[in-house]
Design an enzyme around this catalytic site. Structure first.
Site, PDB file in Angstrom:
ATOM      1  N   GLU A 222       0.135  -9.715  -1.799  1.00 53.16           N
ATOM      2  CA  GLU A 222       0.173  -8.365  -1.219  1.00 53.16           C
ATOM      3  C   GLU A 222       0.691  -8.546   0.191  1.00 53.16           C
ATOM      4  O   GLU A 222      -0.027  -9.009   1.069  1.00 53.16           O
ATOM      5  CB  GLU A 222      -1.227  -7.736  -1.254  1.00 53.16           C
ATOM      6  CG  GLU A 222      -1.211  -6.225  -1.120  1.00 53.16           C
ATOM      7  CD  GLU A 222      -1.134  -5.781   0.323  1.00 53.16           C
ATOM      8  OE1 GLU A 222       0.002  -5.492   0.795  1.00 53.16           O
ATOM      9  OE2 GLU A 222      -2.173  -5.724   0.972  1.00 53.16           O
TER      10      GLU A 222
ATOM     11  N   CYS B  65      -0.306  -2.467   6.446  1.00 54.49           N
ATOM     12  CA  CYS B  65       0.973  -2.664   5.748  1.00 54.49           C
ATOM     13  C   CYS B  65       1.474  -1.383   5.103  1.00 54.49           C
ATOM     14  O   CYS B  65       2.641  -1.310   4.708  1.00 54.49           O
ATOM     15  CB  CYS B  65       0.841  -3.771   4.718  1.00 54.49           C
ATOM     16  SG  CYS B  65      -0.566  -3.599   3.615  1.00 54.49           S
TER      17      CYS B  65
END
Length: 477
Positions: free
Chosen positions: A251, A285
């Site tokens: 991720e 993010c």
């Protein structure tokens, strides 16, 4: 008033160990040392891997209700230690206290979901008689834990993103070792303290703060069957190249976009975009980095954004009125400040913000940024958002896809057809309608494509990655 201890241990094979106090962790607002933790050496990491291997069969044999009881114990203890966890996060990450409390709430949610899913490890019975040669054959398959897992978690959501690795591993019966971010290890250490109160098999878990050089075994050791990493793209893809035969879940980064279409409720969009862009100083993010606005509402929405951004309270994250706290380090603040200055030198307009003091960087809005600028194309990971204008919805979708990243995107629109067009065309792992890409609920599939990673988190989906399907074929005639 919560008070942190001066030193904290690591957890090796379910037990606290204090071989040293070599890792200094600072208060991210004052930059003073807040506490010290033990730092794992390669020898300690090897001992943890040996323990995890030995715990593989005992963990796999745990009954579903036993794994569920461990997870529920964590839920109960996290609730009891809510204030301590929140304050520790506020100090070590510089996250405003209200946001820290929100992350502890998500930590609890994540373990609660895992407790529920731990008794839902379903398989399937399937007929095989698809042709004459298979007449009389039947198959049954179910999932088995993959074995010892290696986890590396990031600094920005040090509680919940660690939880998204730890909780599903317990739910399926995988022993694990976890390396928390060196800047923010305390939340994971407290999780280790709580897990040590349970009766999981010895070696079921180890919590090991470690230097990047000292943690190579987390990646290359073949005794580990899965590596789950959350962090920067450069590091993540390098780990993939070195992890050998083990399964990997990455991720990674993003520079998420939100589209504000001409029919959007601008007042509603304003509140959500401000949150998405500047929540925890933009260090997410899926933080809003690109705001793509229809030309008919561009000027109005820009004025609203600038006014609201200028009103955000910045300062000590322990103050409940603070919205913008410090970035994780002065180096990161300098990096992003440099990108902002570079964009302005290249012709961008600075609408507000842009000033830095130490690791405090003002909430910043830019427009007319050059298409090749780092501020537009790389992951800002800080309090910066860039305004862009569009006239045709297809062009807006193309602009979202122009990024090398593909984590999540948001679209404010009332048009059902545009929603489905976006779902079909956007090269991202998730699309959020009438909200920002920063939105995440902890049971949904979460992850990206392109440079944003491989695989999906979200408890049920992580459990699938941490298991292998084993098929049973029965000949009945």
């Amino acid at each position: 008033m919560v008070k942190l201890k001066d030193t904290y241990p690591l957890y090796l094979n379910n037990e606290a160990a204090q071989p040293n106090t070599d890792l200094e962790v600072t208060d991210k607002f004052t930059n003073e040392v807040a506490f010290r933790t033990a730092l794992a050496t390669p020898d300690i990491i090897d001992q943890a891997i040996v323990g995890a291997v030995e715990a593989t069969e005992p963990m796999a044999r745990m009954a579903s209700y036993e794994r569920q009881a461990v997870l529920q114990h964590c839920v109960d203890r996290f609730e009891e230690r809510f204030d301590e966890l929140s304050y520790a996060l506020c100090v070590e990450a510089g996250k405003p206290i209200k946001d820290s409390e929100g992350e502890v709430t998500r930590l609890i949610d994540t373990f609660r979901i895992a407790a529920e899913e731990s008794v839902r490890m379903y398989g399937e019975a399937m007929p095989l008689d698809i042709s004459e040669r298979a007449k009389g054959y039947q198959a049954i398959w179910k999932r088995y834990p993959i074995g010892p897992c290696s986890f590396i978690s990031p600094f920005n959501f040090p509680l919940n993103l660690a939880a998204h690795k730890i909780a599903p591993a317990i739910a399926v019966g995988c022993p694990f070792i976890i390396k928390p971010a060196s800047k923010t290890p305390l939340g994971t250490i407290i999780m280790g303290e709580i897990l040590a109160e349970t009766d999981m098999p010895k070696g079921a878990f180890s919590v090991l703060p470690a230097s990047r050089d000292g943690a190579d075994l987390f990646t290359v050791d073949e005794r580990l069957k899965l590596l789950s990493f959350t962090g920067s793209p450069g590091v993540g893809w390098d780990l993939k190249a070195r992890c050998g035969k083990k399964k990997i879940v990455l991720e990674l980064g993003g520079n998420a976009a939100v589209i504000i279409d001409q029919d959007a409720d601008l007042d509603d969009a304003l509140e959500r975009v401000i949150f998405g862009a500047f929540y925890q100083s933009g260090q997410s993010c899926i933080g809003v980095q690109r705001i793509i606005i229809h030309e008919s509402v561009y000027d109005r929405f820009k004025e609203m954004l600038v006014e609201k951004t200028k009103s955000l309270v910045a300062g000590d994250p322990k103050n409940r009125d603070t919205f913008i706290g410090p970035m994780i380090s002065e180096g990161e603040a300098k990096r992003l400040k440099g990108w902002i200055d570079e964009a302005v030198e290249g012709g961008a307009s600075l609408l507000c913000g842009g000033k830095r003091e130490g690791n405090m960087l003002e909430a910043t809005l830019l427009e007319n940024v050059h298409r090749d600028a780092a501020a537009l194309n790389e992951e800002a990971f800080g309090p910066l958002a860039i305004l862009q204008k569009f006239s045709d919805f297809d062009d807006a979708l193309d602009e979202v896809n122009r990024s090398m990243f593909g984590l999540q995107a948001g679209i404010f629109t009332r048009d059902l057809f545009k929603m489905f067009d976006a779902w079909d065309r956007l090269e991202v792992g998730g699309i959020v309608i009438n909200d920002v890409p920063s939105y995440r609920v902890d049971n949904m599939p979460y992850g990206g494509v392109k440079d944003s990673g491989i695989g999906r988190e979200g408890i049920r989906f992580a459990m699938e990655d941490m298991t292998e399907i084993r098929n049973l074929v029965v000949r009945r005639t």
